[in-house]
Design an enzyme around this catalytic site. Structure first.
Site, PDB file in Angstrom:
ATOM      1  N   HIS A   1       0.843  -1.209   0.000  1.00 43.80           N
ATOM      2  CA  HIS A   1       0.000   0.000   0.000  1.00 43.80           C
ATOM      3  C   HIS A   1       0.873   1.252   0.000  1.00 43.80           C
ATOM      4  CE1 HIS A   1      -3.073  -2.663   2.277  1.00 43.80           C
ATOM      5  NE2 HIS A   1      -3.532  -2.502   1.057  1.00 43.80           N
TER       6      HIS A   1
ATOM      7  N   LYS B   1     -18.453  -7.498   6.369  1.00 45.58           N
ATOM      8  CA  LYS B   1     -17.067  -7.967   6.400  1.00 45.58           C
ATOM      9  C   LYS B   1     -16.446  -7.599   7.753  1.00 45.58           C
ATOM     10  CE  LYS B   1     -13.206  -7.359   3.217  1.00 45.58           C
ATOM     11  NZ  LYS B   1     -12.794  -6.605   2.031  1.00 45.58           N
TER      12      LYS B   1
ATOM     13  N   ARG C   1      -1.623  -6.037  -8.608  1.00 40.57           N
ATOM     14  CA  ARG C   1      -0.509  -6.943  -8.320  1.00 40.57           C
ATOM     15  C   ARG C   1      -0.383  -8.043  -9.345  1.00 40.57           C
ATOM     16  NH1 ARG C   1      -2.862  -7.803  -2.468  1.00 40.57           N
ATOM     17  NH2 ARG C   1      -4.650  -7.484  -3.814  1.00 40.57           N
TER      18      ARG C   1
ATOM     19  N   SER D   1      -2.791  -7.966   2.401  1.00 41.14           N
ATOM     20  CA  SER D   1      -3.233  -7.895   3.798  1.00 41.14           C
ATOM     21  C   SER D   1      -3.746  -9.252   4.257  1.00 41.14           C
ATOM     22  CB  SER D   1      -4.341  -6.855   3.963  1.00 41.14           C
ATOM     23  OG  SER D   1      -3.856  -5.574   3.691  1.00 41.14           O
TER      24      SER D   1
HETATM   25  P1  ADP Z   1      -9.546  -4.112  -0.719  1.00 35.06           P
HETATM   26  O1  ADP Z   1     -10.160  -4.956   0.352  1.00 35.06           O
HETATM   27  O2  ADP Z   1     -10.411  -3.013  -1.219  1.00 35.06           O
HETATM   28  O3  ADP Z   1      -8.849  -4.859  -1.829  1.00 35.06           O
HETATM   29  P2  ADP Z   1      -6.902  -3.615   0.325  1.00 35.06           P
HETATM   30  O4  ADP Z   1      -6.596  -2.835   1.562  1.00 35.06           O
HETATM   31  O5  ADP Z   1      -6.563  -5.056   0.318  1.00 35.06           O
HETATM   32  O6  ADP Z   1      -8.431  -3.335   0.063  1.00 35.06           O
HETATM   33  O7  ADP Z   1      -6.199  -2.944  -0.924  1.00 35.06           O
HETATM   34  C1  ADP Z   1      -6.359  -1.599  -1.240  1.00 35.06           C
HETATM   35  C2  ADP Z   1      -5.676  -1.290  -2.562  1.00 35.06           C
HETATM   36  O8  ADP Z   1      -4.282  -1.533  -2.439  1.00 35.06           O
HETATM   37  C3  ADP Z   1      -6.142  -2.148  -3.739  1.00 35.06           C
HETATM   38  O9  ADP Z   1      -6.144  -1.356  -4.906  1.00 35.06           O
HETATM   39  C4  ADP Z   1      -5.068  -3.189  -3.854  1.00 35.06           C
HETATM   40  O10 ADP Z   1      -4.954  -3.671  -5.180  1.00 35.06           O
HETATM   41  C5  ADP Z   1      -3.849  -2.391  -3.475  1.00 35.06           C
HETATM   42  N1  ADP Z   1      -2.791  -3.250  -2.955  1.00 35.06           N
HETATM   43  C6  ADP Z   1      -2.879  -4.169  -1.984  1.00 35.06           C
HETATM   44  N2  ADP Z   1      -1.696  -4.784  -1.782  1.00 35.06           N
HETATM   45  C7  ADP Z   1      -0.832  -4.231  -2.680  1.00 35.06           C
HETATM   46  C8  ADP Z   1       0.538  -4.461  -3.018  1.00 35.06           C
HETATM   47  N3  ADP Z   1       1.265  -5.383  -2.410  1.00 35.06           N
HETATM   48  N4  ADP Z   1       1.073  -3.695  -3.973  1.00 35.06           N
HETATM   49  C9  ADP Z   1       0.314  -2.795  -4.615  1.00 35.06           C
HETATM   50  N5  ADP Z   1      -0.973  -2.553  -4.376  1.00 35.06           N
HETATM   51  C10 ADP Z   1      -1.547  -3.257  -3.424  1.00 35.06           C
END
Ligand code: ADP
Length: 158
Positions: free
Chosen positions: A18, A42, A91, A129
């Site tokens: 992130h 969720k 990703r 995450s």
């Molecule tokens: P959601 O539950 O909406 O997917 P996340 O917190 O998992 O929320 O992810 C938020 C954003 O960050 C999404 O656009 C996701 O693709 C991006 N993201 C998550 N992990 C990574 C990573 N390792 N590298 C780049 N972008 C990421």
């Protein structure tokens, strides 16, 4: 023109992936709102307040970043704060297929909002995450995957 983007996510917890997307997107916009989506269906591992505090701490020195929480449609939140851009990180091709559907639906609902994708940095591609949560549930060390200075509470929900 004021270019405001919303970066929506669960940030449960915030990861180095992130952080990388946020840092790389910042030069492209005037303002970035990191928006923690709250979804009644969720259950998160970490309370909203904790997730918000982490982000506030990480970006305390950056006046062009705001941290917010929202519920409901992401496009409605974008309209509420007058953001013309929705930022998402990609990703993998699986992310792309999933995100494409959401972006196209958002475009139908709010054609004035443009979704912008950033390909994630190779170094962070495997970090998610949900995998970080799995490692935590099993007592593993996640310090390499989450930003420095973020401490995980000792009591983590199983
Ligand atoms: P959601 O539950 O909406 O997917 P996340 O917190 O998992 O929320 O992810 C938020 C954003 O960050 C999404 O656009 C996701 O693709 C991006 N993201 C998550 N992990 C990574 C990573 N390792 N590298 C780049 N972008 C990421």
């Amino acid at each position: 023109m004021n270019r405001t983007a919303v970066f929506p996510g669960s940030f449960d917890p915030v990861t180095r992936g992130h952080l990388s997307v946020i840092r790389r997107a910042l030069p492209l916009f005037d303002h970035l709102t990191i928006a923690i989506g709250t979804n009644a269906g969720k259950t998160a591992m970490f309370p909203l307040e904790t997730r918000k505090e982490w982000l506030l701490r990480l970006f305390a020195g950056e006046p062009r970043i705001t941290i917010a929480a929202y519920s409901g449609l992401t496009v409605d939140f974008c309209r509420k704060i007058n953001a013309g851009y929705l930022l998402r990180g990609l990703r993998s091709s699986a992310d792309f297929e999933f995100e494409k559907g959401i972006a196209q639906m958002n475009q139908l609902m709010a054609p004035e909002i443009e979704t912008i994708f950033l390909l994630c940095d190779l170094l962070y591609a495997p970090i998610s995450s949900s995998i970080v949560r799995d490692i935590l549930r099993n007592g593993g060390d996640v310090s390499r995957f989450i930003p420095e200075g973020i401490s995980i509470p000792q009591t983590v929900k199983p």
